[in-house]
Design a protein around this motif. Structure first.
Motif, PDB file in Angstrom:
ATOM      1  N   THR A  69      -1.775 -49.778 -15.653  1.00  0.00           N
ATOM      2  CA  THR A  69      -2.883 -50.506 -16.284  1.00  0.00           C
ATOM      3  C   THR A  69      -2.461 -51.205 -17.564  1.00  0.00           C
ATOM      4  OG1 THR A  69      -3.619 -48.522 -17.483  1.00  0.00           O
ATOM      5  CG2 THR A  69      -4.635 -48.952 -15.331  1.00  0.00           C
ATOM      6  N   CYS A  70      -1.250 -50.930 -18.047  1.00  0.00           N
ATOM      7  CA  CYS A  70      -0.765 -51.556 -19.279  1.00  0.00           C
ATOM      8  C   CYS A  70       0.142 -52.759 -19.018  1.00  0.00           C
ATOM      9  CB  CYS A  70      -0.022 -50.521 -20.132  1.00  0.00           C
ATOM     10  SG  CYS A  70      -1.069 -49.158 -20.698  1.00  0.00           S
ATOM     11  N   ILE A  71       0.282 -53.161 -17.772  1.00  0.00           N
ATOM     12  CA  ILE A  71       1.099 -54.324 -17.432  1.00  0.00           C
ATOM     13  C   ILE A  71       0.208 -55.559 -17.471  1.00  0.00           C
ATOM     14  CG2 ILE A  71       2.508 -55.403 -15.652  1.00  0.00           C
ATOM     15  CD1 ILE A  71       3.225 -52.537 -14.713  1.00  0.00           C
ATOM     16  N   SER A  72       0.476 -56.435 -18.424  1.00  0.00           N
ATOM     17  CA  SER A  72      -0.467 -57.529 -18.697  1.00  0.00           C
ATOM     18  C   SER A  72      -0.611 -58.484 -17.525  1.00  0.00           C
ATOM     19  CB  SER A  72      -0.025 -58.302 -19.945  1.00  0.00           C
ATOM     20  OG  SER A  72       1.172 -59.037 -19.714  1.00  0.00           O
ATOM     21  N   THR A  73       0.464 -58.729 -16.785  1.00  0.00           N
ATOM     22  CA  THR A  73       0.380 -59.696 -15.688  1.00  0.00           C
ATOM     23  C   THR A  73      -0.354 -59.143 -14.473  1.00  0.00           C
ATOM     24  OG1 THR A  73       2.569 -59.074 -14.837  1.00  0.00           O
ATOM     25  CG2 THR A  73       2.470 -60.894 -16.420  1.00  0.00           C
ATOM     26  N   LEU A  74      -0.729 -57.862 -14.523  1.00  0.00           N
ATOM     27  CA  LEU A  74      -1.530 -57.265 -13.456  1.00  0.00           C
ATOM     28  C   LEU A  74      -3.005 -57.154 -13.840  1.00  0.00           C
ATOM     29  CD1 LEU A  74       0.754 -54.383 -12.091  1.00  0.00           C
ATOM     30  CD2 LEU A  74       0.523 -56.742 -11.266  1.00  0.00           C
ATOM     31  N   ASN A  75      -3.376 -57.760 -14.940  1.00  0.00           N
ATOM     32  CA  ASN A  75      -4.793 -57.752 -15.308  1.00  0.00           C
ATOM     33  C   ASN A  75      -5.591 -58.535 -14.267  1.00  0.00           C
ATOM     34  OD1 ASN A  75      -7.356 -58.590 -16.692  1.00  0.00           O
ATOM     35  ND2 ASN A  75      -6.430 -57.422 -18.355  1.00  0.00           N
ATOM     36  N   PRO A  76      -6.732 -58.025 -13.821  1.00  0.00           N
ATOM     37  CA  PRO A  76      -7.512 -58.748 -12.808  1.00  0.00           C
ATOM     38  C   PRO A  76      -7.828 -60.192 -13.187  1.00  0.00           C
ATOM     39  CG  PRO A  76      -8.345 -56.522 -13.022  1.00  0.00           C
ATOM     40  CD  PRO A  76      -7.308 -56.689 -14.109  1.00  0.00           C
ATOM     41  N   SER A  77      -7.961 -60.478 -14.481  1.00  0.00           N
ATOM     42  CA  SER A  77      -8.273 -61.846 -14.895  1.00  0.00           C
ATOM     43  C   SER A  77      -7.125 -62.808 -14.632  1.00  0.00           C
ATOM     44  CB  SER A  77      -8.625 -61.878 -16.390  1.00  0.00           C
ATOM     45  OG  SER A  77      -7.508 -61.514 -17.185  1.00  0.00           O
ATOM     46  N   CYS A  78      -5.937 -62.289 -14.327  1.00  0.00           N
ATOM     47  CA  CYS A  78      -4.774 -63.133 -14.049  1.00  0.00           C
ATOM     48  C   CYS A  78      -4.731 -63.600 -12.599  1.00  0.00           C
ATOM     49  CB  CYS A  78      -3.483 -62.377 -14.373  1.00  0.00           C
ATOM     50  SG  CYS A  78      -3.308 -61.901 -16.107  1.00  0.00           S
ATOM     51  N   TYR A  79      -5.594 -63.069 -11.759  1.00  0.00           N
ATOM     52  CA  TYR A  79      -5.621 -63.441 -10.353  1.00  0.00           C
ATOM     53  C   TYR A  79      -6.609 -64.584 -10.137  1.00  0.00           C
ATOM     54  CZ  TYR A  79      -3.137 -59.114  -9.103  1.00  0.00           C
ATOM     55  OH  TYR A  79      -2.208 -58.118  -8.978  1.00  0.00           O
ATOM     56  N   THR A  80      -6.203 -65.584  -9.358  1.00  0.00           N
ATOM     57  CA  THR A  80      -7.128 -66.664  -9.039  1.00  0.00           C
ATOM     58  C   THR A  80      -8.183 -66.192  -8.050  1.00  0.00           C
ATOM     59  OG1 THR A  80      -5.587 -67.431  -7.336  1.00  0.00           O
ATOM     60  CG2 THR A  80      -5.435 -68.465  -9.509  1.00  0.00           C
ATOM     61  N   THR A  81      -7.824 -65.239  -7.203  1.00  0.00           N
ATOM     62  CA  THR A  81      -8.792 -64.511  -6.388  1.00  0.00           C
ATOM     63  C   THR A  81      -8.463 -63.042  -6.570  1.00  0.00           C
ATOM     64  OG1 THR A  81      -7.380 -64.618  -4.411  1.00  0.00           O
ATOM     65  CG2 THR A  81      -9.015 -66.369  -4.704  1.00  0.00           C
ATOM     66  N   TYR A  82      -9.442 -62.182  -6.498  1.00  0.00           N
ATOM     67  CA  TYR A  82      -9.198 -60.782  -6.822  1.00  0.00           C
ATOM     68  C   TYR A  82     -10.096 -59.865  -6.021  1.00  0.00           C
ATOM     69  CZ  TYR A  82      -9.085 -56.390  -9.398  1.00  0.00           C
ATOM     70  OH  TYR A  82      -8.966 -55.063  -9.724  1.00  0.00           O
ATOM     71  N   TRP A 131       7.707 -48.177 -16.006  1.00  0.00           N
ATOM     72  CA  TRP A 131       7.000 -48.078 -17.284  1.00  0.00           C
ATOM     73  C   TRP A 131       7.210 -49.322 -18.138  1.00  0.00           C
ATOM     74  CZ3 TRP A 131       9.274 -42.642 -18.918  1.00  0.00           C
ATOM     75  CH2 TRP A 131       8.891 -41.690 -17.972  1.00  0.00           C
ATOM     76  N   PRO A 132       6.129 -49.917 -18.643  1.00  0.00           N
ATOM     77  CA  PRO A 132       6.265 -51.043 -19.562  1.00  0.00           C
ATOM     78  C   PRO A 132       6.451 -50.559 -21.008  1.00  0.00           C
ATOM     79  CG  PRO A 132       3.955 -50.726 -19.007  1.00  0.00           C
ATOM     80  CD  PRO A 132       4.735 -49.694 -18.230  1.00  0.00           C
ATOM     81  N   ASN A 133       7.690 -50.632 -21.476  1.00  0.00           N
ATOM     82  CA  ASN A 133       8.056 -50.308 -22.855  1.00  0.00           C
ATOM     83  C   ASN A 133       7.752 -51.540 -23.711  1.00  0.00           C
ATOM     84  OD1 ASN A 133       9.909 -50.327 -25.190  1.00  0.00           O
ATOM     85  ND2 ASN A 133      10.909 -48.556 -24.268  1.00  0.00           N
ATOM     86  N   ASN A 134       7.253 -51.330 -24.921  1.00  0.00           N
ATOM     87  CA  ASN A 134       6.837 -52.445 -25.771  1.00  0.00           C
ATOM     88  C   ASN A 134       7.998 -53.156 -26.459  1.00  0.00           C
ATOM     89  OD1 ASN A 134       4.093 -52.113 -25.201  1.00  0.00           O
ATOM     90  ND2 ASN A 134       3.851 -50.585 -26.812  1.00  0.00           N
TER      91      ASN A 134
END
Length: 256
Positions: A138-151, A77-80
């Protein structure tokens, strides 16, 4: 296998073997920054705002789940960084077939492990995994699809579950307690302080134990900050923030 090494100041860092599929190319510039430090706005490289990761485990006894000599996974869990949580941050990525995503990605060994160690006591395992992904993953920012160079669709969920499993394997709660002479018993009780001391000594930071039915230990929170994107696997044990135990001074630790 995951490994644990000392870093400056005597703290432990957990290094996981899995590698991120395609992170933002500027992550090298933030390689020394730690989540919750407030030092970076690059949320593809530093988890923010959910920079305090809590690896949560169950000790289910009624009904029992998982092996009799192991705790099981509740989630990651990502705690803020202040005790609050964001939830279900991107409904468009509320995947409902984690089994298929892992299978298609060739992660069948991870899936097999989850069938034993990431199990529910009141719903199907698939429903449990779907919930953990949509609510927390889905709340983990580094797993956002826009963070992948290919996805590819669902790739970030595969990264989430693989990382969570690898991290769990570095946290053998049952063994750490048993090494301190604390084993499940139908009659014996234990001082909560003894459990906390044994686990903190093994883990490298304070943990939080939770109880049900007043004094029966059933859940634990391990806290971590991270360096770099989540699946880079650089986890630094830290004290939990904004969470406290509900256990009394004397607790029961019943067998499964």
């Amino acid at each position: 296998m995951p490994s644990i090494s000392k870093i400056a100041g005597g703290a432990l860092t957990v290094f996981l073997p899995f590698t991120f599929a395609g992170t933002h190319e500027t992550c090298a510039d933030t390689s020394d920054e730690i989540s919750c430090s407030g030092s970076s706005t690059n949320t593809c490289c530093i988890n923010s705002p959910g920079g305090l990761f809590q690896q949560v485990q169950f000790w289910d006894t009624n009904p029992s789940t998982g092996p009799s000599t192991s705790w099981t996974i509740h989630g990651l869990w990502p705690n803020n960084c202040d005790g609050t949580y964001s939830e279900d941050c991107d409904p468009s990525r509320d995947y409902t077939d984690i089994t298929k995503l892992l299978t298609n990605a060739g992660q069948t060994s991870v899936l097999d492990y989850m069938q034993t160690y990431w199990v529910s006591d009141d719903e199907s395992n698939e429903d449990f995994w779907d919930h953990e992904w949509k609510t927390h993953g889905t709340c983990i920012s580094t797993l956002n699809p826009s963070c992948y160079t290919t996805y590819s669709t669902g790739e970030e969920a595969v990264d989430f579950f693989t990382t969570a499993v690898d991290l769990f394997q570095t946290l053998p709660t049952y063994t750490w307690l048993a090494n301190a002479g604390i084993t499940p018993s139908s009659s014996q009780t234990y001082a909560l302080s003894d459990l906390n001391s044994a686990l903190e000594s093994a883990f490298g930071a304070p943990v939080i134990l939770l109880c049900q039915d007043t004094n029966i230990v059933y859940e634990i929170y391990y806290g971590f900050n991270t360096k770099g994107p989540l699946p880079d696997g650089n986890f630094i044990p830290v004290a939990n923030t904004g969470s406290t135990t509900n256990c009394p001074d004397t607790v029961q630790y019943p067998p499964k």
